[in-house]
Design a protein around this motif. Structure first.
Motif, PDB file in Angstrom:
ATOM      1  N   ASN A  43     -18.388  -5.010  -4.986  1.00  0.00           N
ATOM      2  CA  ASN A  43     -18.880  -3.997  -5.927  1.00  0.00           C
ATOM      3  C   ASN A  43     -20.213  -3.390  -5.525  1.00  0.00           C
ATOM      4  O   ASN A  43     -20.484  -2.232  -5.857  1.00  0.00           O
ATOM      5  CB  ASN A  43     -19.006  -4.591  -7.329  1.00  0.00           C
ATOM      6  CG  ASN A  43     -17.658  -4.928  -7.941  1.00  0.00           C
ATOM      7  OD1 ASN A  43     -16.679  -4.214  -7.736  1.00  0.00           O
ATOM      8  ND2 ASN A  43     -17.600  -6.018  -8.676  1.00  0.00           N
ATOM      9  N   VAL A 106       0.103  -6.067   0.318  1.00  0.00           N
ATOM     10  CA  VAL A 106      -1.317  -5.911  -0.005  1.00  0.00           C
ATOM     11  C   VAL A 106      -2.176  -6.392   1.156  1.00  0.00           C
ATOM     12  O   VAL A 106      -2.294  -7.592   1.413  1.00  0.00           O
ATOM     13  CB  VAL A 106      -1.668  -6.686  -1.292  1.00  0.00           C
ATOM     14  CG1 VAL A 106      -3.142  -6.515  -1.626  1.00  0.00           C
ATOM     15  CG2 VAL A 106      -0.794  -6.199  -2.446  1.00  0.00           C
ATOM     16  N   CYS A 133      -8.492   3.220  -0.315  1.00  0.00           N
ATOM     17  CA  CYS A 133      -8.615   2.565  -1.626  1.00  0.00           C
ATOM     18  C   CYS A 133      -7.813   3.301  -2.699  1.00  0.00           C
ATOM     19  O   CYS A 133      -7.359   2.688  -3.670  1.00  0.00           O
ATOM     20  CB  CYS A 133     -10.081   2.521  -2.065  1.00  0.00           C
ATOM     21  SG  CYS A 133     -11.098   1.328  -1.207  1.00  0.00           S
ATOM     22  N   PHE A 136      -4.095   2.394  -2.347  1.00  0.00           N
ATOM     23  CA  PHE A 136      -4.086   0.927  -2.449  1.00  0.00           C
ATOM     24  C   PHE A 136      -4.195   0.493  -3.910  1.00  0.00           C
ATOM     25  O   PHE A 136      -3.373  -0.285  -4.404  1.00  0.00           O
ATOM     26  CB  PHE A 136      -5.242   0.356  -1.629  1.00  0.00           C
ATOM     27  CG  PHE A 136      -5.386  -1.145  -1.710  1.00  0.00           C
ATOM     28  CD1 PHE A 136      -4.761  -1.970  -0.797  1.00  0.00           C
ATOM     29  CD2 PHE A 136      -6.152  -1.727  -2.713  1.00  0.00           C
ATOM     30  CE1 PHE A 136      -4.895  -3.350  -0.870  1.00  0.00           C
ATOM     31  CE2 PHE A 136      -6.297  -3.099  -2.793  1.00  0.00           C
ATOM     32  CZ  PHE A 136      -5.661  -3.918  -1.870  1.00  0.00           C
ATOM     33  N   ASN A 137      -5.224   0.982  -4.615  1.00  0.00           N
ATOM     34  CA  ASN A 137      -5.441   0.570  -6.003  1.00  0.00           C
ATOM     35  C   ASN A 137      -4.326   1.042  -6.921  1.00  0.00           C
ATOM     36  O   ASN A 137      -3.888   0.308  -7.819  1.00  0.00           O
ATOM     37  CB  ASN A 137      -6.781   1.105  -6.507  1.00  0.00           C
ATOM     38  CG  ASN A 137      -7.948   0.224  -6.119  1.00  0.00           C
ATOM     39  OD1 ASN A 137      -7.947  -0.341  -5.030  1.00  0.00           O
ATOM     40  ND2 ASN A 137      -8.936   0.108  -6.970  1.00  0.00           N
ATOM     41  N   LEU A 140      -1.245  -1.221  -6.213  1.00  0.00           N
ATOM     42  CA  LEU A 140      -1.463  -2.625  -6.570  1.00  0.00           C
ATOM     43  C   LEU A 140      -1.462  -2.823  -8.079  1.00  0.00           C
ATOM     44  O   LEU A 140      -0.836  -3.765  -8.585  1.00  0.00           O
ATOM     45  CB  LEU A 140      -2.788  -3.124  -5.981  1.00  0.00           C
ATOM     46  CG  LEU A 140      -3.198  -4.551  -6.365  1.00  0.00           C
ATOM     47  CD1 LEU A 140      -2.154  -5.564  -5.903  1.00  0.00           C
ATOM     48  CD2 LEU A 140      -4.558  -4.905  -5.766  1.00  0.00           C
ATOM     49  N   TYR A 141      -2.150  -1.942  -8.800  1.00  0.00           N
ATOM     50  CA  TYR A 141      -2.315  -2.162 -10.234  1.00  0.00           C
ATOM     51  C   TYR A 141      -1.260  -1.459 -11.087  1.00  0.00           C
ATOM     52  O   TYR A 141      -1.394  -1.405 -12.308  1.00  0.00           O
ATOM     53  CB  TYR A 141      -3.725  -1.745 -10.654  1.00  0.00           C
ATOM     54  CG  TYR A 141      -4.757  -2.697 -10.102  1.00  0.00           C
ATOM     55  CD1 TYR A 141      -4.887  -3.991 -10.609  1.00  0.00           C
ATOM     56  CD2 TYR A 141      -5.583  -2.330  -9.046  1.00  0.00           C
ATOM     57  CE1 TYR A 141      -5.813  -4.880 -10.090  1.00  0.00           C
ATOM     58  CE2 TYR A 141      -6.517  -3.212  -8.515  1.00  0.00           C
ATOM     59  CZ  TYR A 141      -6.619  -4.483  -9.045  1.00  0.00           C
ATOM     60  OH  TYR A 141      -7.534  -5.367  -8.519  1.00  0.00           O
ATOM     61  N   ASP A 161      -8.897  -1.307 -14.039  1.00  0.00           N
ATOM     62  CA  ASP A 161      -8.559  -2.055 -12.827  1.00  0.00           C
ATOM     63  C   ASP A 161      -8.273  -1.099 -11.673  1.00  0.00           C
ATOM     64  O   ASP A 161      -8.644  -1.364 -10.530  1.00  0.00           O
ATOM     65  CB  ASP A 161      -7.350  -2.964 -13.073  1.00  0.00           C
ATOM     66  CG  ASP A 161      -7.688  -4.131 -13.991  1.00  0.00           C
ATOM     67  OD1 ASP A 161      -8.868  -4.533 -14.007  1.00  0.00           O
ATOM     68  OD2 ASP A 161      -6.779  -4.622 -14.676  1.00  0.00           O
ATOM     69  N   ILE A 162      -7.569  -0.002 -11.983  1.00  0.00           N
ATOM     70  CA  ILE A 162      -7.281   0.992 -10.950  1.00  0.00           C
ATOM     71  C   ILE A 162      -8.576   1.633 -10.462  1.00  0.00           C
ATOM     72  O   ILE A 162      -8.816   1.760  -9.266  1.00  0.00           O
ATOM     73  CB  ILE A 162      -6.312   2.062 -11.482  1.00  0.00           C
ATOM     74  CG1 ILE A 162      -4.960   1.439 -11.834  1.00  0.00           C
ATOM     75  CG2 ILE A 162      -6.134   3.187 -10.459  1.00  0.00           C
ATOM     76  CD1 ILE A 162      -3.972   2.395 -12.463  1.00  0.00           C
ATOM     77  N   SER A 164     -11.562   0.785  -9.763  1.00  0.00           N
ATOM     78  CA  SER A 164     -12.525  -0.246  -9.388  1.00  0.00           C
ATOM     79  C   SER A 164     -13.795   0.395  -8.846  1.00  0.00           C
ATOM     80  O   SER A 164     -13.827   1.595  -8.541  1.00  0.00           O
ATOM     81  CB  SER A 164     -11.914  -1.161  -8.324  1.00  0.00           C
ATOM     82  OG  SER A 164     -11.637  -0.406  -7.150  1.00  0.00           O
ATOM     83  N   LEU A 167     -13.323   2.076  -5.485  1.00  0.00           N
ATOM     84  CA  LEU A 167     -12.614   3.342  -5.612  1.00  0.00           C
ATOM     85  C   LEU A 167     -13.558   4.427  -6.135  1.00  0.00           C
ATOM     86  O   LEU A 167     -13.549   5.567  -5.641  1.00  0.00           O
ATOM     87  CB  LEU A 167     -11.412   3.194  -6.544  1.00  0.00           C
ATOM     88  CG  LEU A 167     -10.607   4.476  -6.797  1.00  0.00           C
ATOM     89  CD1 LEU A 167     -10.096   5.057  -5.488  1.00  0.00           C
ATOM     90  CD2 LEU A 167      -9.448   4.216  -7.742  1.00  0.00           C
ATOM     91  N   VAL A 267      -7.041 -10.707  -3.081  1.00  0.00           N
ATOM     92  CA  VAL A 267      -6.743 -10.296  -4.450  1.00  0.00           C
ATOM     93  C   VAL A 267      -5.356 -10.758  -4.894  1.00  0.00           C
ATOM     94  O   VAL A 267      -5.118 -10.958  -6.092  1.00  0.00           O
ATOM     95  CB  VAL A 267      -6.867  -8.754  -4.585  1.00  0.00           C
ATOM     96  CG1 VAL A 267      -5.783  -8.043  -3.790  1.00  0.00           C
ATOM     97  CG2 VAL A 267      -6.825  -8.324  -6.039  1.00  0.00           C
TER      98      VAL A 267
END
Length: 305
Positions: A43, A106, A133, A136-137, A140-141, A161-162, A164, A167, A267
């Protein structure tokens, strides 16, 4: 390009991960440290690296070129998901099928792929990698969570969550890249300094996060070897071939391939715990793919370059 520059970097990766692994095994770094440090790295430091990639880059892309970059990166991520979905339906794994699928789909695009492409190409490739990202996000979510829920749609996908922090940093970097606003020198220096700390901290955190997993047990599971072949060899091979049909930009093509060649993302284990799946199986898969990736990534790069 001299691919040999990657070998010392991979050796450093291995040493730093071993340090993190030993710290976890000897209780120098407990679960709380790993949890808090991983949040801080991804982060704070990783986001600074993404921002820094556009602050130090002289690259300029037209709208069409940027769309091509996004197309190649979406393809790189998407191919892995398609291959994973097909593979898990061909291999009898029962209730572990969704986990096997996510271990293939992933990739560790930020902790592993990003420092590798930075070593090979510099800041512009870091920017390219950070743009991955976005697909990917989203995958994944949405679909990833759907699979972990058993395809029954239990619970809900959270928008936060998406979106993040990495991102959001990617979107901010994209705005900076497009608008080229004046940035104070002190902020550039801050982003550069924090960016330099990202790689060593990332490798140590990966090592410590795998400290609770038995390496010997991971090596005993045959299905995980198949997962590693698909994740580390077949995914990047397919991406390299398909990217060549879309672009003649070597940096973009190699970056997309390295993203696809990265090991399974940590993750997956985190989400397995969250959704009451077999977290030991996923952790063993992440560990095994990470170990093998230290050999397969230089191999893939040497073949394509």
């Amino acid at each position: 390009m001299d691919v040999s520059v990657l070998i010392p970097k991979m050796i450093v990766f291995v040493v730093l991960m071993v340090i993190g692994y030993l710290c976890a095994k000897t209780n120098f770094a407990g679960r709380e440290f790993t949890k808090d440090a991983s949040k801080m790295v991804i982060n704070v430091f990783m986001s600074a690296t993404i921002i820094n990639s556009v602050l130090v880059s002289d690259a300029r892309l037209s709208g069409g070129e940027l769309l091509q970059v996004m197309l190649v990166l979406c393809m790189s991520v998407g191919v892995c998901w398609v291959l994973a979905a097909i593979s898990c339906r061909l291999v009898g794994l029962g209730d572990k099928a969704p986990l096997f699928e996510l271990l293939i789909a992933v990739m560790n695009n930020m902790f592993i792929a990003l420092p590798v492409v930075e070593t090979l190409f510099g800041s512009q490739a870091v920017f390219y990698c950070s743009l991955s990202c976005i697909p990917f996000n989203i995958l994944l979510y949405t679909f990833g969570i759907y699979r972990l829920q058993g395809g029954e749609g239990k619970g809900s996908v959270r928008l936060r969550d998406i979106f993040s922090v990495p991102l959001l940093a990617t979107l901010a970097a994209l705005v900076i890249f497009l608008l080229q606003p004046p940035v104070p020198p002190v902020l550039k220096e801050l982003a550069s300094t924090m960016s330099a700390a990202t790689m060593p901290l990332s490798m140590i955190v990966i090592g410590s996060s795998l400290g609770s997993v038995s390496l010997l047990d991971a090596f005993k599971k045959g299905k995980l070897y198949l997962m590693c072949v698909l994740r580390l060899l077949l995914c990047p091979l397919l991406v390299w071939l398909l990217a060549g049909l879309i672009t003649d930009d070597l940096m973009l093509r190699v970056t997309a391939t390295i993203i696809a060649a990265a090991p399974s993302g940590v993750v997956v284990s985190v989400l397995a715990i969250q959704y009451d799946r077999d977290a030991v199986f996923t952790s063993e898969g992440v560990l095994l793919s990470t170990v093998f990736s230290m050999l397969t990534i230089p191999l893939i790069v040497s073949v394509i370059l």
